[in-house]
Design a protein around this motif. Structure first.
Motif, PDB file in Angstrom:
ATOM      1  N   GLN A   1       0.832  -1.046  -0.218  1.00 37.84           N
ATOM      2  CA  GLN A   1      -0.047  -0.028  -0.113  1.00 37.84           C
ATOM      3  C   GLN A   1       0.784   1.367   0.075  1.00 37.84           C
ATOM      4  OE1 GLN A   1       0.064  -2.401   2.464  1.00 37.84           O
ATOM      5  NE2 GLN A   1      -0.214  -1.529   4.550  1.00 37.84           N
ATOM      6  N   GLY A   2       1.838   1.296   0.743  1.00 33.99           N
ATOM      7  CA  GLY A   2       2.746   2.506   0.593  1.00 33.99           C
ATOM      8  C   GLY A   2       3.403   2.794  -0.574  1.00 33.99           C
ATOM      9  N   ALA A   3       3.965   1.838  -1.492  1.00 31.07           N
ATOM     10  CA  ALA A   3       4.428   2.011  -2.838  1.00 31.07           C
ATOM     11  C   ALA A   3       3.370   2.329  -3.660  1.00 31.07           C
ATOM     12  CB  ALA A   3       5.063   0.653  -3.255  1.00 31.07           C
ATOM     13  N   LEU A   4       2.185   1.797  -3.574  1.00 28.00           N
ATOM     14  CA  LEU A   4       1.137   2.187  -4.504  1.00 28.00           C
ATOM     15  C   LEU A   4       0.623   3.885  -4.218  1.00 28.00           C
ATOM     16  CD1 LEU A   4      -1.206  -0.852  -4.467  1.00 28.00           C
ATOM     17  CD2 LEU A   4       0.737  -0.330  -6.132  1.00 28.00           C
ATOM     18  N   THR A   5       0.754   3.993  -2.933  1.00 26.41           N
ATOM     19  CA  THR A   5       0.272   5.509  -2.569  1.00 26.41           C
ATOM     20  C   THR A   5       1.505   6.624  -3.353  1.00 26.41           C
ATOM     21  OG1 THR A   5      -0.795   4.735  -0.562  1.00 26.41           O
ATOM     22  CG2 THR A   5      -0.530   7.151  -0.774  1.00 26.41           C
ATOM     23  N   LEU A   6       2.674   6.215  -2.922  1.00 29.12           N
ATOM     24  CA  LEU A   6       3.994   6.984  -3.481  1.00 29.12           C
ATOM     25  C   LEU A   6       3.650   7.127  -4.844  1.00 29.12           C
ATOM     26  CD1 LEU A   6       6.628   8.090  -2.756  1.00 29.12           C
ATOM     27  CD2 LEU A   6       7.718   5.893  -3.357  1.00 29.12           C
ATOM     28  N   LEU A   7       3.202   6.164  -5.878  1.00 27.82           N
ATOM     29  CA  LEU A   7       2.988   6.425  -7.189  1.00 27.82           C
ATOM     30  C   LEU A   7       1.935   7.575  -7.447  1.00 27.82           C
ATOM     31  CD1 LEU A   7       2.998   2.668  -8.565  1.00 27.82           C
ATOM     32  CD2 LEU A   7       4.947   4.484  -8.810  1.00 27.82           C
ATOM     33  N   LEU A   8       1.034   7.677  -6.573  1.00 29.47           N
ATOM     34  CA  LEU A   8      -0.142   8.533  -6.649  1.00 29.47           C
ATOM     35  C   LEU A   8       0.057   9.853  -6.042  1.00 29.47           C
ATOM     36  CD1 LEU A   8      -2.818   5.854  -6.128  1.00 29.47           C
ATOM     37  CD2 LEU A   8      -2.294   6.941  -8.181  1.00 29.47           C
ATOM     38  N   LYS A   9       1.153  10.146  -5.376  1.00 34.53           N
ATOM     39  CA  LYS A   9       1.477  11.383  -4.472  1.00 34.53           C
ATOM     40  C   LYS A   9       1.126  12.547  -5.352  1.00 34.53           C
ATOM     41  CE  LYS A   9       5.783  12.280  -3.715  1.00 34.53           C
ATOM     42  NZ  LYS A   9       6.136  13.585  -4.101  1.00 34.53           N
ATOM     43  N   GLU A  10       1.778  12.709  -6.357  1.00 33.04           N
ATOM     44  CA  GLU A  10       1.774  14.079  -7.029  1.00 33.04           C
ATOM     45  C   GLU A  10       0.326  14.197  -7.827  1.00 33.04           C
ATOM     46  OE1 GLU A  10       3.829  16.619  -6.914  1.00 33.04           O
ATOM     47  OE2 GLU A  10       4.748  15.308  -5.365  1.00 33.04           O
ATOM     48  N   ALA A  11      -0.196  13.095  -8.259  1.00 26.84           N
ATOM     49  CA  ALA A  11      -1.556  12.987  -9.022  1.00 26.84           C
ATOM     50  C   ALA A  11      -2.573  13.264  -8.148  1.00 26.84           C
ATOM     51  CB  ALA A  11      -1.954  11.456  -9.598  1.00 26.84           C
ATOM     52  N   PHE A  12      -2.179  12.896  -6.799  1.00 25.04           N
ATOM     53  CA  PHE A  12      -3.465  13.225  -5.802  1.00 25.04           C
ATOM     54  C   PHE A  12      -3.609  14.885  -5.432  1.00 25.04           C
ATOM     55  CE2 PHE A  12      -5.102  13.084  -1.287  1.00 25.04           C
ATOM     56  CZ  PHE A  12      -6.191  12.312  -1.643  1.00 25.04           C
ATOM     57  N   LYS A  13      -2.749  15.531  -6.065  1.00 26.99           N
ATOM     58  CA  LYS A  13      -3.007  17.140  -5.861  1.00 26.99           C
ATOM     59  C   LYS A  13      -4.065  17.423  -6.738  1.00 26.99           C
ATOM     60  CE  LYS A  13       1.834  17.601  -4.114  1.00 26.99           C
ATOM     61  NZ  LYS A  13       3.023  18.383  -4.620  1.00 26.99           N
ATOM     62  N   PRO A  14      -4.954  18.333  -6.593  1.00 29.38           N
ATOM     63  CA  PRO A  14      -5.988  18.723  -7.540  1.00 29.38           C
ATOM     64  C   PRO A  14      -5.334  19.713  -8.557  1.00 29.38           C
ATOM     65  CG  PRO A  14      -6.762  19.016  -5.178  1.00 29.38           C
ATOM     66  CD  PRO A  14      -5.358  18.794  -5.087  1.00 29.38           C
ATOM     67  N   ASN A  15      -6.061  19.816  -9.681  1.00 31.67           N
ATOM     68  CA  ASN A  15      -5.541  20.556 -10.851  1.00 31.67           C
ATOM     69  C   ASN A  15      -6.378  22.076 -10.990  1.00 31.67           C
ATOM     70  OD1 ASN A  15      -3.812  18.169 -11.926  1.00 31.67           O
ATOM     71  ND2 ASN A  15      -5.812  17.425 -12.088  1.00 31.67           N
ATOM     72  N   LEU A  16      -5.665  22.743 -11.014  1.00 24.37           N
ATOM     73  CA  LEU A  16      -6.307  23.930 -11.463  1.00 24.37           C
ATOM     74  C   LEU A  16      -5.917  24.570 -12.678  1.00 24.37           C
ATOM     75  CD1 LEU A  16      -7.777  26.638  -9.959  1.00 24.37           C
ATOM     76  CD2 LEU A  16      -5.373  27.535  -9.699  1.00 24.37           C
ATOM     77  N   VAL A  17      -7.119  24.919 -13.347  1.00 26.89           N
ATOM     78  CA  VAL A  17      -7.079  25.618 -14.808  1.00 26.89           C
ATOM     79  C   VAL A  17      -8.394  26.678 -14.726  1.00 26.89           C
ATOM     80  CG1 VAL A  17      -6.574  23.639 -16.090  1.00 26.89           C
ATOM     81  CG2 VAL A  17      -8.686  23.796 -15.441  1.00 26.89           C
ATOM     82  N   GLN A  18      -8.699  27.002 -15.787  1.00 25.40           N
ATOM     83  CA  GLN A  18      -9.765  27.960 -15.957  1.00 25.40           C
ATOM     84  C   GLN A  18     -10.895  28.011 -16.890  1.00 25.40           C
ATOM     85  OE1 GLN A  18      -7.850  31.692 -17.808  1.00 25.40           O
ATOM     86  NE2 GLN A  18      -6.033  30.327 -17.580  1.00 25.40           N
TER      87      GLN A  18
END
Length: 559
Positions: A245-262
């Motif tokens: 579970q730790g390794a899989l979460t690590l792969l998602l670390k950056e993706a988990f941050k919401p994306n801002l656009v307009q």
């Protein structure tokens, strides 16, 4: 002779728009500079941990629709246009949407960034890969598959039965040839031979977990709970048992941050997560919605397909998990779709047919009843198309007024936020009225009772039937103590029933559940009905055939 004017495509309109630097959009939204991680000039990831202390709970406007048809309802377009209209009225507004999947983009449905002058930008980048989030989910899912097969190859200490592995690989593309595959062929060095299969990435439980987690720690704990299969003794095996579970979460670390656009008019938009609504729960990420509620006074979000799918799951799964309620529900309807529900074939939708519109209103009426059942007040957005006539519009407007339902004719595709002002005023007015939001069922009810409630109160059917396989699944679920999870129905989007050909407002039908799949990480039970598939196929003429790129790197053919 007057020369015929060819209207601009959505991509042409988007490419001519002037975007603001993402730092300016972040400032407008109240996001501090240290929380903004730019992805180029016009996109950014947001580090939620760097946001200021919570000072508000923004009101939530949920946009849903009548039962969708191939004619198209423009739900995302109305969502974006409504947000821009609310901004024009001086309301501090944010949009929260799902990310497009490449399956529909390359297939038949097209992208999910709105249309005309009510779009989120940059349109082509959002529709293609968009900051790599879905690729990260694909990688995490398939990393787990690799870990499972390696465990089998290295001695299988957990005694995992290769015949009872439920975890599948995924690909973010409609590829019917991969629905069932055989892996591990070629001798002992190539692993343990077994049957496997692929789902589309947006049907992965990793995607559902991603969209319902409230923090990285919560994400990791939910991943740990995922059931990957069963032992020879039919005992559940989880990701926690594998210890990855730790390794899989690590792969998602950056993706988990919401994306801002307009939006095209500069309204801040968060686009994050994208589970399908006819397979999974069909809503953008909870962390993005909560972020928008923290920053804005009004959050406009949407749920996939009609109220019987995305909206029902928004209410019973997402809102239950998030601890909030929608303040207003917008039900998008079009004259074209109402005519199809009234019996008109797609080829004749351009012809005026007041009688068919009148007949098709039965479908709209059921969606309105469903929204009322949740204790929330609806407003109908009648999304105008160029082929509509004033007499056809009047049928819908008169019905809504006669039934005390708020309604507004919208024209955001052509006019942007200005074309949604009437709708925005109705939404603001309804926000001032109290709501009595309620979930339609208690999770402590039996699975059969929860299913029956959804079928009767949301679909308008008589009841539910479980196949022999579903009954076996039910026994296994009850044995493991998982029966108190919410229900996530996997059903056709085209009909209230499980038969996509039954348009309008059918009655007297029974929903057949053929399989029940426990998703412990996501925290719900997926109930498969009809011939719904977790890996769609491409149509005879995929949208990809119209796509191209010129010598300057500009996309063409995206919709």
């Amino acid at each position: 002779m007057t020369e015929k004017v060819v209207p601009l495509t959505d991509l042409q309109i988007a490419s001519q728009a002037t975007m603001q630097p993402i730092a300016e959009i972040a400032e407008k939204a109240g996001i501090p500079e240290n929380a903004v991680e730019p992805y180029g000039r016009y996109k950014a990831k947001i580090d939620v941990s760097q946001l200021p202390a919570k000072s508000r709970d923004g009101k939530v406007v949920l946009v849903t629709a009548i039962s969708p048809t191939p004619a198209g309802e423009g739900k995302s377009t109305v969502t974006v246009g409504l947000a821009d209209a609310l901004s024009k009225l001086g309301e501090k507004t944010m949009v929260a949407l799902r990310e497009p999947s490449l399956g529909p983009v390359m297939g038949i449905k097209g992208g999910a960034t709105g249309g005309g002058y009510a779009q989120v930008l940059p349109m082509e980048e959002i529709n293609l890969h968009f900051n790599g989030d879905i690729h990260a989910i694909t990688t995490a899912n398939n990393a787990l598959s690799a870990m499972i097969d390696n465990h089998l190859h290295q001695g299988n200490v957990l005694r995992l039965d290769p015949r009872r592995i439920t975890w599948k690989r995924v690909l973010d593309m409609n590829d019917r040839a991969l629905r069932k595959v055989t892996i591990g062929l070629g001798g002992p060095a190539q692993g343990v031979p077994r049957e496997d299969g692929f789902d589309i990435t947006v049907a992965s439980e990793i995607m559902a977990v991603f969209c319902l987690a409230t923090s990285l720690q919560d994400l990791k704990e939910r991943i740990a709970r995922i059931v990957i299969g069963y032992t020879y003794d039919k005992e559940a095996v989880t990701v926690r048992d594998l210890g990855v579970q730790g390794a899989l979460t690590l792969l998602l670390k950056e993706a988990f941050k919401p994306n801002l656009v307009q939006t095209m008019e500069g309204t801040p938009a968060l686009i994050h997560g994208g589970p399908f609504a006819n397979i999974a729960h069909g809503c953008n990420s909870l962390i993005a919605t909560n972020m928008a509620r923290q920053l804005a006074d009004i959050v406009v979000t949407e749920a996939g397909f009609g109220s019987d799918l995305g909206a029902e799951k928004f209410m019973n799964i997402k809102a239950r998990r998030g601890g909030f309620a929608p303040d207003v529900v917008v039900v998008v309807a079009t004259i074209r779709a109402l005519k199809m529900h009234g019996g008109v074939p797609k080829s004749a939708l351009g012809d005026e047919n007041v009688q068919a519109v009148t007949a098709g209103i039965a479908n709209l009426a059921k969606h309105i009843d469903t929204v009322h059942a949740f204790g929330v007040k609806p407003v109908v957005a009648l999304n105008r198309f160029i082929t509509d006539t004033s007499d056809e519009h009047q049928v819908v407007l008169n019905w809504c007024r006669a039934n005390d339902v708020k309604v507004a004719l919208t024209n955001v595709w052509e006019e942007g936020g200005e074309g949604g002002i009437a709708l925005a005023k109705e939404v603001v007015g309804l926000m001032e009225e109290p709501t009595q939001f309620t979930h339609l069922y208690d999770v402590e009810q039996s699975i059969h009772d929860k299913l029956t409630t959804i079928v009767q109160k949301v679909y308008g059917g008589e009841g539910v039937r479980l196949t022999d396989q579903a009954l076996k699944d039910l026994q296994q679920i009850e044995k493991n103590g998982w029966e108190t999870l919410p229900i996530c129905m996997a059903k056709t989007q085209y009909s209230f029933s499980d038969d996509p050909k039954l348009l309008g407002r059918p009655d007297g039908f029974t929903i057949t559940v053929r399989e029940i799949i426990p998703k412990l990480g996501a925290g719900f039970l997926v109930c498969l009905t009809g011939d719904i598939m977790t890996m769609p196929g491409l149509p005879k003429t995929p949208a990809a055939l119209k796509m191209d790129i010129d010598e300057n790197g500009n996309a063409t053919g995206l919709t």
